[in-house]
Enzyme design. Structure first.
Site, short mmCIF file in Angstrom:
data_model
loop_
_atom_site.label_atom_id
_atom_site.label_comp_id
_atom_site.label_asym_id
_atom_site.label_seq_id
_atom_site.Cartn_x
_atom_site.Cartn_y
_atom_site.Cartn_z
N ARG A 1 0.86 -1.19 0.00
CA ARG A 1 0.00 0.00 0.00
C ARG A 1 0.89 1.24 0.00
NH1 ARG A 1 -3.56 -2.49 -1.76
NH2 ARG A 1 -5.65 -2.86 -0.91
N HIS B 1 -1.13 -0.21 -9.92
CA HIS B 1 -1.89 -1.08 -9.00
C HIS B 1 -2.39 -2.33 -9.74
CE1 HIS B 1 -4.27 -1.11 -4.98
NE2 HIS B 1 -4.06 -2.35 -5.41
P1 NAP Z 1 -2.30 -10.85 5.39
O1 NAP Z 1 -2.44 -12.31 5.09
O2 NAP Z 1 -3.25 -10.21 6.34
O3 NAP Z 1 -0.80 -10.62 5.88
C1 NAP Z 1 -0.36 -9.39 6.37
C2 NAP Z 1 1.06 -9.56 6.89
O4 NAP Z 1 1.52 -8.29 7.35
C3 NAP Z 1 1.13 -10.52 8.09
O5 NAP Z 1 2.30 -11.29 8.05
C4 NAP Z 1 1.17 -9.55 9.28
O6 NAP Z 1 1.80 -10.04 10.44
C5 NAP Z 1 1.99 -8.43 8.69
N1 NAP Z 1 1.78 -7.22 9.46
C6 NAP Z 1 0.65 -6.50 9.66
N2 NAP Z 1 0.87 -5.45 10.45
C7 NAP Z 1 2.17 -5.49 10.78
C8 NAP Z 1 3.01 -4.68 11.59
N3 NAP Z 1 2.53 -3.61 12.23
N4 NAP Z 1 4.31 -5.02 11.71
C9 NAP Z 1 4.80 -6.12 11.09
N5 NAP Z 1 4.06 -6.94 10.30
C10 NAP Z 1 2.76 -6.61 10.15
O7 NAP Z 1 -2.39 -10.00 4.04
P2 NAP Z 1 -2.05 -10.47 2.54
O8 NAP Z 1 -3.19 -11.20 1.95
O9 NAP Z 1 -0.71 -11.11 2.53
O10 NAP Z 1 -2.00 -9.04 1.81
C11 NAP Z 1 -1.05 -8.04 2.23
C12 NAP Z 1 -1.41 -6.71 1.59
O11 NAP Z 1 -1.10 -6.74 0.21
C13 NAP Z 1 -2.89 -6.34 1.62
O12 NAP Z 1 -3.27 -5.83 2.88
C14 NAP Z 1 -2.96 -5.29 0.54
O13 NAP Z 1 -2.68 -4.03 1.11
C15 NAP Z 1 -1.82 -5.68 -0.41
N6 NAP Z 1 -2.31 -6.12 -1.72
C16 NAP Z 1 -1.94 -5.42 -2.83
C17 NAP Z 1 -2.38 -5.84 -4.08
C18 NAP Z 1 -1.93 -5.14 -5.33
O14 NAP Z 1 -2.44 -5.43 -6.42
N7 NAP Z 1 -0.98 -4.24 -5.26
C19 NAP Z 1 -3.21 -6.96 -4.20
C20 NAP Z 1 -3.57 -7.64 -3.04
C21 NAP Z 1 -3.11 -7.22 -1.80
P3 NAP Z 1 1.21 -11.34 11.20
O15 NAP Z 1 1.60 -12.50 10.33
O16 NAP Z 1 1.90 -11.35 12.50
O17 NAP Z 1 -0.28 -11.14 11.28
#
Ligand code: NAP
Length: 308
Positions: A223, A271
């Site tokens: 993000r 994006h």
């Molecule tokens: P997820 O499964 O919820 O994983 C989020 C990860 O971030 C987890 O490992 C979490 O830690 C870690 N995290 C959250 N807050 C943190 C903090 N304060 N300090 C350290 N680590 C932290 O999410 P996901 O499905 O992998 O997706 C991640 C992000 O990718 C989405 O939220 C979205 O913003 C982005 N995204 C972008 C696109 C694009 O096209 N550009 C597409 C899809 C998603 P824990 O493991 O300890 O919970």
């Protein structure tokens, strides 16, 4: 009969309709306005869709987001129903391919540094092997862990970082505020795959960018809020960051006059790193509808307090 409301983007309905009908046989699939809100059992939701006030949906058992990132809905005060985010194969494969492709491009310097086609035969520097390159993935959730595993499989020295401790085979896993400095210290390439929450805002800033090895490449498909833009531009100009590949921004579409567009060390992608695919997403929606009807816990439930 179970009623599922499609409240995603209207333009995407022709793609979602057949996928949802296939995944949800025997379910009444409706569009906004077709039935009274208090007859809807599940809401298939996108932040860019028509439903932002959940108050009238008194019978809804869950809001099922088509997006992985939920920052635009997680704080919605009208949302009292459980919120599930999208975790699907299409998103995962897209993110793995975007991150791996740009990491390999950075590693092999493919297209990253202009001016090499100048007739000078510079063969004193053999291409390094992946095993000589430190890559760090910030975020080890559904998408980050998949990227870390793939990068490790290619032979990179991969470090991952998350809020709580995670175990990913072949990856040095660090966590918490104290782990960030060590995670960045070895990051010749760093990929940000974190959610937008108050805790992750400006995670890469003037101080933390200084913890990277000089000339590091920053990949941000997470993000826009994860990066202090002014600090990144200063780090690029100073050579502390060698290149940045940015897919997400504080303002989207990225305004035409934004300095990122013209910066020689920035690659902008609009994006497109990972998109939800109707076929696989519909199967995830259907699984949560099945669970809701069976009284089983939902999958991919968002922790509203944590914000992701
Ligand atoms: P997820 O499964 O919820 O994983 C989020 C990860 O971030 C987890 O490992 C979490 O830690 C870690 N995290 C959250 N807050 C943190 C903090 N304060 N300090 C350290 N680590 C932290 O999410 P996901 O499905 O992998 O997706 C991640 C992000 O990718 C989405 O939220 C979205 O913003 C982005 N995204 C972008 C696109 C694009 O096209 N550009 C597409 C899809 C998603 P824990 O493991 O300890 O919970």
């Amino acid at each position: 009969m179970v009623t599922v409301l499609y409240a995603g983007e209207a333009a995407d309905w022709p793609d979602y309709a057949p996928a949802l009908r296939t995944a949800l046989p025997g379910v009444r699939l409706v569009l906004p306005g077709e039935v009274p809100p208090d007859t809807v059992d599940y809401i298939v939701y996108a932040p860019s869709g028509p439903v932002q006030d959940f108050t009238p949906y008194t019978r809804a058992k869950a809001v099922l987001s088509l997006w992985a990132g939920v920052e635009r809905v997680v704080g919605n005060p009208t949302l009292t129903q459980p919120l599930c985010r999208m975790v699907d194969e299409g998103l995962e494969r897209g993110m793995v391919e975007w991150v791996t492709g740009h990491a390999l491009a950075a590693h092999l310097r493919i297209g990253f540094w202009a001016g090499a086609q100048d007739g000078i035969w510079r063969n004193d520097q053999p291409a390094p092997l992946a095993s000589e390159r430190g890559v760090t993935v910030l975020g080890l959730g559904a998408l980050g862990a998949a990227c870390a595993r793939t990068l490790s499989g290619l032979g990179f020295r991969v470090t991952g970082w998350s809020r709580s401790h995670r175990d990913v085979p072949g990856v040095t896993c660090l966590s918490g505020a104290e782990g960030l400095r060590a995670a960045l210290a070895t990051a010749e390439i760093v990929a940000l795959i974190l959610p937008n929450t108050p805790e992750t805002a400006d995670l890469l800033n003037a101080e933390t960018l200084g913890w990277l090895p000089r000339g590091a490449v920053v990949l941000n498909p997470g993000r826009g809020t994860l990066i202090d833009d002014a600090a990144l531009l200063a780090a690029l100009d100073a050579g502390q960051v060698g290149h940045a590949v940015l897919d997400v921004f504080r303002t989207e579409p990225l305004p035409p006059d934004h300095p990122y567009w013209a910066h020689p060390r920035v690659t902008v992608t609009p994006h497109i790193a990972a998109a939800t695919r109707p076929g696989s997403a519909a199967r995830v929606i259907a699984e949560n509808v099945r669970r809701g009807e069976a009284g089983e816990p939902f999958v991919h439930l968002v922790d509203r307090a944590r914000g992701y």
